[in-house]
Design a protein around this motif. Structure first.
Motif, PDB file in Angstrom:
ATOM      1  N   TYR A 166      -6.199 -11.496   5.269  1.00 21.73           N
ATOM      2  CA  TYR A 166      -6.823 -10.256   5.734  1.00 21.73           C
ATOM      3  C   TYR A 166      -8.029 -10.528   6.634  1.00 21.73           C
ATOM      4  CZ  TYR A 166      -4.013  -7.017   2.961  1.00 21.73           C
ATOM      5  OH  TYR A 166      -2.984  -6.263   2.456  1.00 21.73           O
ATOM      6  N   GLY A 167      -8.712 -11.627   6.405  1.00 20.49           N
ATOM      7  CA  GLY A 167      -9.819 -12.016   7.271  1.00 20.49           C
ATOM      8  C   GLY A 167     -11.200 -11.720   6.711  1.00 20.49           C
ATOM      9  N   LEU A 168     -12.179 -12.378   7.315  1.00 21.67           N
ATOM     10  CA  LEU A 168     -13.567 -12.284   6.862  1.00 21.67           C
ATOM     11  C   LEU A 168     -14.134 -10.875   7.041  1.00 21.67           C
ATOM     12  CD1 LEU A 168     -15.972 -13.810   5.702  1.00 21.67           C
ATOM     13  CD2 LEU A 168     -16.599 -14.447   8.033  1.00 21.67           C
ATOM     14  N   GLN A 169     -13.798 -10.215   8.122  1.00 20.44           N
ATOM     15  CA  GLN A 169     -14.307  -8.862   8.361  1.00 20.44           C
ATOM     16  C   GLN A 169     -13.830  -7.899   7.279  1.00 20.44           C
ATOM     17  OE1 GLN A 169     -16.612  -8.249  10.536  1.00 20.44           O
ATOM     18  NE2 GLN A 169     -16.742  -6.104   9.964  1.00 20.44           N
ATOM     19  N   TRP A 170     -12.550  -8.006   6.911  1.00 23.01           N
ATOM     20  CA  TRP A 170     -11.985  -7.178   5.844  1.00 23.01           C
ATOM     21  C   TRP A 170     -12.708  -7.453   4.535  1.00 23.01           C
ATOM     22  CZ3 TRP A 170      -9.396  -8.714   1.352  1.00 23.01           C
ATOM     23  CH2 TRP A 170      -8.765  -7.691   0.624  1.00 23.01           C
ATOM     24  N   PHE A 171     -12.958  -8.745   4.261  1.00 22.78           N
ATOM     25  CA  PHE A 171     -13.656  -9.136   3.032  1.00 22.78           C
ATOM     26  C   PHE A 171     -15.048  -8.518   2.975  1.00 22.78           C
ATOM     27  CE2 PHE A 171     -16.462 -12.109   0.728  1.00 22.78           C
ATOM     28  CZ  PHE A 171     -15.881 -12.032  -0.528  1.00 22.78           C
ATOM     29  N   VAL A 217      -7.916  -4.386 -12.739  1.00 26.69           N
ATOM     30  CA  VAL A 217      -6.850  -3.507 -12.236  1.00 26.69           C
ATOM     31  C   VAL A 217      -7.443  -2.228 -11.652  1.00 26.69           C
ATOM     32  CG1 VAL A 217      -4.872  -2.085 -12.923  1.00 26.69           C
ATOM     33  CG2 VAL A 217      -5.027  -4.462 -13.691  1.00 26.69           C
ATOM     34  N   ALA A 218      -8.441  -1.648 -12.335  1.00 24.06           N
ATOM     35  CA  ALA A 218      -9.077  -0.433 -11.818  1.00 24.06           C
ATOM     36  C   ALA A 218      -9.699  -0.688 -10.442  1.00 24.06           C
ATOM     37  CB  ALA A 218     -10.130   0.071 -12.801  1.00 24.06           C
ATOM     38  N   LEU A 219     -10.362  -1.832 -10.295  1.00 25.44           N
ATOM     39  CA  LEU A 219     -10.944  -2.165  -8.997  1.00 25.44           C
ATOM     40  C   LEU A 219      -9.867  -2.317  -7.928  1.00 25.44           C
ATOM     41  CD1 LEU A 219     -13.721  -4.711  -9.996  1.00 25.44           C
ATOM     42  CD2 LEU A 219     -14.073  -2.529  -8.840  1.00 25.44           C
ATOM     43  N   ALA A 220      -8.783  -2.990  -8.270  1.00 26.98           N
ATOM     44  CA  ALA A 220      -7.709  -3.223  -7.291  1.00 26.98           C
ATOM     45  C   ALA A 220      -7.003  -1.924  -6.903  1.00 26.98           C
ATOM     46  CB  ALA A 220      -6.703  -4.227  -7.854  1.00 26.98           C
ATOM     47  N   VAL A 221      -6.924  -0.980  -7.819  1.00 23.64           N
ATOM     48  CA  VAL A 221      -6.244   0.286  -7.533  1.00 23.64           C
ATOM     49  C   VAL A 221      -7.160   1.244  -6.758  1.00 23.64           C
ATOM     50  CG1 VAL A 221      -5.259   2.368  -8.583  1.00 23.64           C
ATOM     51  CG2 VAL A 221      -4.627   0.101  -9.454  1.00 23.64           C
ATOM     52  N   PHE A 222      -8.385   1.431  -7.258  1.00 23.85           N
ATOM     53  CA  PHE A 222      -9.290   2.403  -6.650  1.00 23.85           C
ATOM     54  C   PHE A 222     -10.038   1.856  -5.432  1.00 23.85           C
ATOM     55  CE2 PHE A 222      -8.765   4.092 -10.948  1.00 23.85           C
ATOM     56  CZ  PHE A 222      -8.455   5.411 -10.655  1.00 23.85           C
ATOM     57  N   LYS A 223     -10.140   0.537  -5.351  1.00 20.96           N
ATOM     58  CA  LYS A 223     -10.806  -0.149  -4.240  1.00 20.96           C
ATOM     59  C   LYS A 223     -12.199   0.430  -3.991  1.00 20.96           C
ATOM     60  CE  LYS A 223      -6.509  -1.693  -2.085  1.00 20.96           C
ATOM     61  NZ  LYS A 223      -6.130  -2.496  -3.155  1.00 20.96           N
ATOM     62  N   ASN A 224     -12.532   0.766  -2.765  1.00 15.60           N
ATOM     63  CA  ASN A 224     -13.880   1.247  -2.430  1.00 15.60           C
ATOM     64  C   ASN A 224     -14.157   2.678  -2.896  1.00 15.60           C
ATOM     65  OD1 ASN A 224     -14.841  -1.128  -1.269  1.00 15.60           O
ATOM     66  ND2 ASN A 224     -13.885  -0.664   0.677  1.00 15.60           N
ATOM     67  N   ALA A 225     -13.144   3.360  -3.416  1.00 18.16           N
ATOM     68  CA  ALA A 225     -13.348   4.712  -3.939  1.00 18.16           C
ATOM     69  C   ALA A 225     -14.018   4.675  -5.308  1.00 18.16           C
ATOM     70  CB  ALA A 225     -12.014   5.448  -4.023  1.00 18.16           C
ATOM     71  N   TRP A 267     -15.438  -3.716  -3.402  1.00 12.50           N
ATOM     72  CA  TRP A 267     -14.690  -3.784  -4.657  1.00 12.50           C
ATOM     73  C   TRP A 267     -14.199  -5.209  -4.904  1.00 12.50           C
ATOM     74  CZ3 TRP A 267      -9.630  -5.413  -4.916  1.00 12.50           C
ATOM     75  CH2 TRP A 267      -8.946  -5.494  -3.700  1.00 12.50           C
ATOM     76  N   LEU A 268     -13.839  -5.906  -3.821  1.00  9.81           N
ATOM     77  CA  LEU A 268     -13.313  -7.266  -3.948  1.00  9.81           C
ATOM     78  C   LEU A 268     -14.406  -8.234  -4.403  1.00  9.81           C
ATOM     79  CD1 LEU A 268     -10.837  -9.028  -3.682  1.00  9.81           C
ATOM     80  CD2 LEU A 268     -11.378  -9.334  -1.270  1.00  9.81           C
ATOM     81  N   HIS A 269     -15.638  -7.986  -3.984  1.00 10.54           N
ATOM     82  CA  HIS A 269     -16.748  -8.833  -4.430  1.00 10.54           C
ATOM     83  C   HIS A 269     -16.894  -8.732  -5.948  1.00 10.54           C
ATOM     84  CE1 HIS A 269     -18.521  -7.951  -0.171  1.00 10.54           C
ATOM     85  NE2 HIS A 269     -17.415  -8.655  -0.129  1.00 10.54           N
ATOM     86  N   PHE A 270     -16.831  -7.485  -6.462  1.00 14.33           N
ATOM     87  CA  PHE A 270     -16.917  -7.284  -7.915  1.00 14.33           C
ATOM     88  C   PHE A 270     -15.710  -7.909  -8.623  1.00 14.33           C
ATOM     89  CE2 PHE A 270     -19.540  -3.652  -6.443  1.00 14.33           C
ATOM     90  CZ  PHE A 270     -20.719  -4.000  -7.086  1.00 14.33           C
ATOM     91  N   LYS A 271     -14.542  -7.779  -8.011  1.00 13.69           N
ATOM     92  CA  LYS A 271     -13.332  -8.348  -8.609  1.00 13.69           C
ATOM     93  C   LYS A 271     -13.458  -9.870  -8.715  1.00 13.69           C
ATOM     94  CE  LYS A 271      -8.390  -8.973  -8.009  1.00 13.69           C
ATOM     95  NZ  LYS A 271      -7.270  -8.931  -7.097  1.00 13.69           N
ATOM     96  N   ILE A 272     -13.960 -10.498  -7.686  1.00 16.38           N
ATOM     97  CA  ILE A 272     -14.116 -11.955  -7.709  1.00 16.38           C
ATOM     98  C   ILE A 272     -15.116 -12.372  -8.792  1.00 16.38           C
ATOM     99  CG2 ILE A 272     -14.979 -13.943  -6.397  1.00 16.38           C
ATOM    100  CD1 ILE A 272     -13.609 -12.652  -3.915  1.00 16.38           C
TER     101      ILE A 272
END
Length: 179
Positions: free
Chosen positions: A79-84, A141-149, A89-94
């Protein structure tokens, strides 16, 4: 490699990792309870459970954890650095996956303690310990589903509520079991 293939392998690895974590936690409860048995049942049970714990850890959990990390990071790379940067949400997931990895490694210490007949927890404490991956699973799972919402405060309060419900259910089960 197609992003869909990466995601498929990542999800399979994560499911396998959690299956191992849930099974190992249950075996810790049985191992602890076997230590309270009289001989020869104590030795027979603890020896067999110890073999099972080590196999689940080495054959299922370790490879599944490694594949989860590898393919998760490959997805981020695709996806790339900009997407990251844009997906908090991905920061919290990691961070949560790092916490789950620490839990995974602590399980190896528990295996070693139990292999030497040392008892780091009661069977009830092992039952609570076995619920830790559930909390990680629900949150990730909640983070992956809801993402930035996802509102981080709402997520945090929800996690606390889930922890309290799990503790309550474990206490109720203990009360039911001792009747």
């Amino acid at each position: 490699m197609s992003i869909l293939i990466l995601k498929t392998i990542h999800i399979i690895a994560v499911v396998s990792w959690f299956a191992g974590l849930f099974y190992l936690g249950r075996m810790f409860v049985y191992h602890r309870e076997a230590l309270d048995k009289s001989e020869p049942a104590k030795t027979i049970l603890t020896d067999q459970i110890s073999v099972m714990e080590n196999r689940v850890y080495k054959i299922i959990m370790n490879p599944a954890m490694m594949l989860s990390w590898i393919f998760g990071l490959l997805i981020v790379y695709q996806y790339g650095l900009q997407w990251f940067k844009l997906n908090n949400w991905l920061h919290f997931k990691i961070i949560l996956v790092i916490g789950l990895t620490i839990y995974h490694m602590y399980c190896k210490k528990v295996i070693k303690y139990l292999d030497h007949g040392q008892v780091p927890m009661s069977s009830f404490q092992f039952r609570l310990f076995n619920e830790v991956p559930t909390i990680f699973l629900i949150t990730i799972v909640a983070l992956a589903v809801f993402k930035n919402a996802t509102n981080p405060i709402t997520l945090f309060v929800s996690i606390i509520a889930i922890i309290l419900v799990l503790i309550l259910l474990t206490l109720l089960y203990k009360k039911f079991r001792t009747r």
